[in-house]
Design a protein around this motif. Structure first.
Motif, PDB file in Angstrom:
ATOM      1  N   GLN A  30       6.049  -7.153 -12.573  1.00  0.00           N
ATOM      2  CA  GLN A  30       7.377  -6.721 -12.996  1.00  0.00           C
ATOM      3  C   GLN A  30       8.362  -6.735 -11.824  1.00  0.00           C
ATOM      4  O   GLN A  30       9.514  -7.150 -11.975  1.00  0.00           O
ATOM      5  CB  GLN A  30       7.295  -5.324 -13.604  1.00  0.00           C
ATOM      6  CG  GLN A  30       6.618  -5.281 -14.959  1.00  0.00           C
ATOM      7  CD  GLN A  30       6.508  -3.877 -15.509  1.00  0.00           C
ATOM      8  OE1 GLN A  30       7.165  -2.957 -15.030  1.00  0.00           O
ATOM      9  NE2 GLN A  30       5.661  -3.693 -16.505  1.00  0.00           N
ATOM     10  N   GLY A  47       3.743   5.524 -18.855  1.00  0.00           N
ATOM     11  CA  GLY A  47       4.673   6.090 -19.814  1.00  0.00           C
ATOM     12  C   GLY A  47       4.551   7.587 -19.811  1.00  0.00           C
ATOM     13  O   GLY A  47       4.678   8.241 -18.773  1.00  0.00           O
ATOM     14  N   TYR A  81       5.793   1.629 -26.567  1.00  0.00           N
ATOM     15  CA  TYR A  81       6.408   0.623 -25.688  1.00  0.00           C
ATOM     16  C   TYR A  81       7.759   0.140 -26.198  1.00  0.00           C
ATOM     17  O   TYR A  81       8.069  -1.048 -26.179  1.00  0.00           O
ATOM     18  CB  TYR A  81       5.458  -0.556 -25.493  1.00  0.00           C
ATOM     19  CG  TYR A  81       4.141  -0.164 -24.854  1.00  0.00           C
ATOM     20  CD1 TYR A  81       4.093   0.322 -23.553  1.00  0.00           C
ATOM     21  CD2 TYR A  81       2.947  -0.255 -25.568  1.00  0.00           C
ATOM     22  CE1 TYR A  81       2.890   0.694 -22.967  1.00  0.00           C
ATOM     23  CE2 TYR A  81       1.728   0.115 -24.986  1.00  0.00           C
ATOM     24  CZ  TYR A  81       1.724   0.596 -23.688  1.00  0.00           C
ATOM     25  OH  TYR A  81       0.526   0.977 -23.114  1.00  0.00           O
ATOM     26  N   GLN A  82       8.560   1.067 -26.679  1.00  0.00           N
ATOM     27  CA  GLN A  82       9.927   0.764 -27.132  1.00  0.00           C
ATOM     28  C   GLN A  82       9.947  -0.366 -28.156  1.00  0.00           C
ATOM     29  O   GLN A  82      10.818  -1.240 -28.134  1.00  0.00           O
ATOM     30  CB  GLN A  82      10.822   0.438 -25.932  1.00  0.00           C
ATOM     31  CG  GLN A  82      10.924   1.585 -24.929  1.00  0.00           C
ATOM     32  CD  GLN A  82      11.787   1.242 -23.738  1.00  0.00           C
ATOM     33  OE1 GLN A  82      12.941   0.830 -23.903  1.00  0.00           O
ATOM     34  NE2 GLN A  82      11.258   1.409 -22.526  1.00  0.00           N
ATOM     35  N   GLU A 133      15.783  -2.265 -13.480  1.00  0.00           N
ATOM     36  CA  GLU A 133      14.559  -1.472 -13.406  1.00  0.00           C
ATOM     37  C   GLU A 133      14.558  -0.464 -14.551  1.00  0.00           C
ATOM     38  O   GLU A 133      15.591   0.081 -14.921  1.00  0.00           O
ATOM     39  CB  GLU A 133      14.472  -0.753 -12.063  1.00  0.00           C
ATOM     40  CG  GLU A 133      13.111  -0.144 -11.801  1.00  0.00           C
ATOM     41  CD  GLU A 133      12.907   0.216 -10.342  1.00  0.00           C
ATOM     42  OE1 GLU A 133      11.822   0.729 -10.015  1.00  0.00           O
ATOM     43  OE2 GLU A 133      13.820  -0.040  -9.529  1.00  0.00           O
ATOM     44  N   GLY A 134      13.392  -0.226 -15.121  1.00  0.00           N
ATOM     45  CA  GLY A 134      13.306   0.706 -16.231  1.00  0.00           C
ATOM     46  C   GLY A 134      13.638   0.082 -17.571  1.00  0.00           C
ATOM     47  O   GLY A 134      13.765   0.793 -18.579  1.00  0.00           O
ATOM     48  N   GLY A 135      13.781  -1.246 -17.618  1.00  0.00           N
ATOM     49  CA  GLY A 135      14.060  -1.921 -18.878  1.00  0.00           C
ATOM     50  C   GLY A 135      12.853  -1.935 -19.780  1.00  0.00           C
ATOM     51  O   GLY A 135      11.734  -1.606 -19.381  1.00  0.00           O
ATOM     52  N   ARG A 144      11.765  -8.868 -11.776  1.00  0.00           N
ATOM     53  CA  ARG A 144      13.086  -8.242 -11.585  1.00  0.00           C
ATOM     54  C   ARG A 144      13.841  -8.926 -10.463  1.00  0.00           C
ATOM     55  O   ARG A 144      15.051  -9.179 -10.560  1.00  0.00           O
ATOM     56  CB  ARG A 144      12.924  -6.743 -11.284  1.00  0.00           C
ATOM     57  CG  ARG A 144      12.573  -5.904 -12.491  1.00  0.00           C
ATOM     58  CD  ARG A 144      12.811  -4.427 -12.218  1.00  0.00           C
ATOM     59  NE  ARG A 144      12.013  -3.929 -11.106  1.00  0.00           N
ATOM     60  CZ  ARG A 144      10.800  -3.418 -11.220  1.00  0.00           C
ATOM     61  NH1 ARG A 144      10.216  -3.359 -12.414  1.00  0.00           N
ATOM     62  NH2 ARG A 144      10.148  -2.968 -10.163  1.00  0.00           N
ATOM     63  N   ALA A 156       3.046  -3.399 -12.698  1.00  0.00           N
ATOM     64  CA  ALA A 156       4.024  -3.061 -11.659  1.00  0.00           C
ATOM     65  C   ALA A 156       4.320  -4.222 -10.704  1.00  0.00           C
ATOM     66  O   ALA A 156       5.480  -4.509 -10.392  1.00  0.00           O
ATOM     67  CB  ALA A 156       3.544  -1.839 -10.882  1.00  0.00           C
TER      68      ALA A 156
END
Length: 422
Positions: free
Chosen positions: A85, A259, A68-69, A96-98, A89, A82
């Protein structure tokens, strides 16, 4: 996203309900993150590990986050999925995609899943709950449907509250309402793009699972009053003002979701092993086996790793398998595979696949596993009539035919394991 200051993580103690600072999260280089249990938490003699798989209680150790980054799995569990989120946003103009970290920081502590909260102060906040009451259910449903369709607010005060509490998981529109006796319910409405009345199918499936003797979350169905039906599901991570520690199966299996979709880690037998390692009793592993079989019979092939979880039982002082939730029969076709492996490398719905790794669920041997499976198939068959009362004639016929077909596949005489005594 980079942050220069630590993010403090708070826990509502499972024994007293007091909020304490359990540790701090610190982002390093891009994709890097560290968690350390707080000295004050250690000095107070507290020792609840907030994630038995990835964040065991190791005082003084900086624990890294490989997924998860750079965000730890259990902190990702505390983020919205989803639906939430998308709301965040829109509200905060987020890209998006952050990274998941942005959702952890922007989501409100009022309605997070589990017993964790986060903030910028070493001192825990007063993380009160602020959910609409059950009498407002129809207003909530109507506003959720409008949100899903990107229509203007019907009741701005209700919409504002829904956006502020967009912390629970899943892809469908949802919100939490307070019920009587300190209960909290997750409300999920029917939406225009549904191929069928999904709330009704979910309610029928949950009732069916419970009638089969399995531990399924309680649900209540609400027929359409303003054009849309809804189902409400009792939250197992809340009891009155007490929040309960939870960890998703995605975290236990170290499977990032969504992911890379590492489905080699998506496995019921592996999850049963993780239950054992987390200290859950053998009956929870056998319960998981039963849910696997039920999903195969009813056709719930949305059984991914975020649709299973464990919850900490303060009275027993151990982790337990959470009640089954998000069980919905496929509304389009009868699936021949599940998303989770039934045995190593096997996603196919067959008696062999069900029984090959049955020993990993805690059965004493093949005869016990076979006897349990055959008895469960009888209970699932017997339990259908009670659940079918919620369905119209067409859906009753569809699921009856699916039941008969799937049970015939899983029944005795279809498996080489029975003949070989595996």
């Amino acid at each position: 996203m980079s942050i220069s200051k630590p993010v403090y993580v708070y826990l509502q103690r499972p024994d007293s309900g007091e909020w304490v600072t359990v540790g701090r999260y610190k982002a390093g280089r891009p994709g890097e993150g560290f968690f350390k249990y707080a000295p004050s938490y250690i000095d107070a003699g507290l020792a609840w590990g907030i994630d038995p798989r990835n964040l065991p209680f190791l005082p003084g150790t900086d624990l890294t986050a490989p997924r998860y980054q750079g965000l730890h799995d259990v902190l990702r569990d505390a983020c919205p999925d989803a639906w939430g989120q998308a709301l965040l946003r829109q509200e905060h103009n987020l890209p998006e995609g952050g990274p998941p970290l942005q959702y952890l920081l922007k989501a409100s502590n009022l309605d997070r899943w589990g017993a964790l909260a986060v903030g910028s102060s070493p001192k825990p906040p007063d993380a009160k709950m602020n959910n609409p009451g059950l009498p407002q259910l129809n207003d909530v449903v109507e506003e959720l449907v409008a949100l899903a369709a990107r229509r203007p607010a019907i009741r701005p005060n209700v919409r504002a509250r829904l956006v502020r509490t967009a912390s629970v998981g899943g892809a469908r529109p949802k919100a939490t309402v307070r019920g009587e006796l300190g209960q909290f319910w997750l409300v999920k409405p029917e939406i225009a793009t549904d191929p069928a009345n999904i709330p009704l199918l979910e309610h029928a499936a949950q009732q069916w699972g419970a009638a089969s003797g399995l531990n399924f979350a309680k649900t209540v169905y609400h027929p359409a009053e303003r054009g849309w039906s809804a189902v409400r599901v009792l939250r197992f991570d809340r009891t009155d003002r007490q929040r309960h520690m939870c960890v998703s199966a995605a975290s236990l299996l170290q499977a990032e979701y969504p992911g890379l979709l590492q489905t080699d880690r998506w496995s019921y037998p592996r999850l049963a092993e993780e239950l054992r390692l987390a200290g859950a009793p053998v009956e929870d592993r056998i319960e998981l086996f039963g849910r696997m079989v039920f999903n195969a019979v009813c056709g719930n092939d949305d059984d991914h790793v975020r649709n299973h979880a464990i919850v900490y039982d303060a009275d027993e002082r151990r982790w337990r398998l959470a009640p089954a939730f998000d069980v919905v029969p496929n509304p389009v076709e009868t699936p021949m595979r599940l998303q989770m492996q039934l045995s190593q490398g096997r996603f196919d719905i067959t008696r062999d696949a069900v029984l090959t790794d049955a020993h990993r669920f805690g059965f004493t041997g093949a005869p016990e596993a076979i006897a349990y499976l055959d008895d469960l198939l009888k209970r699932i068959t017997a339990g259908f009539d009670g659940a079918a009362q919620w369905l119209d004639h067409d859906w009753k016929q569809v699921l009856q035919e699916r039941l008969s077909h799937q049970v015939s596949i899983l029944s005795r005489g279809q498996s080489t394991n029975d003949r070989q005594g595996v």
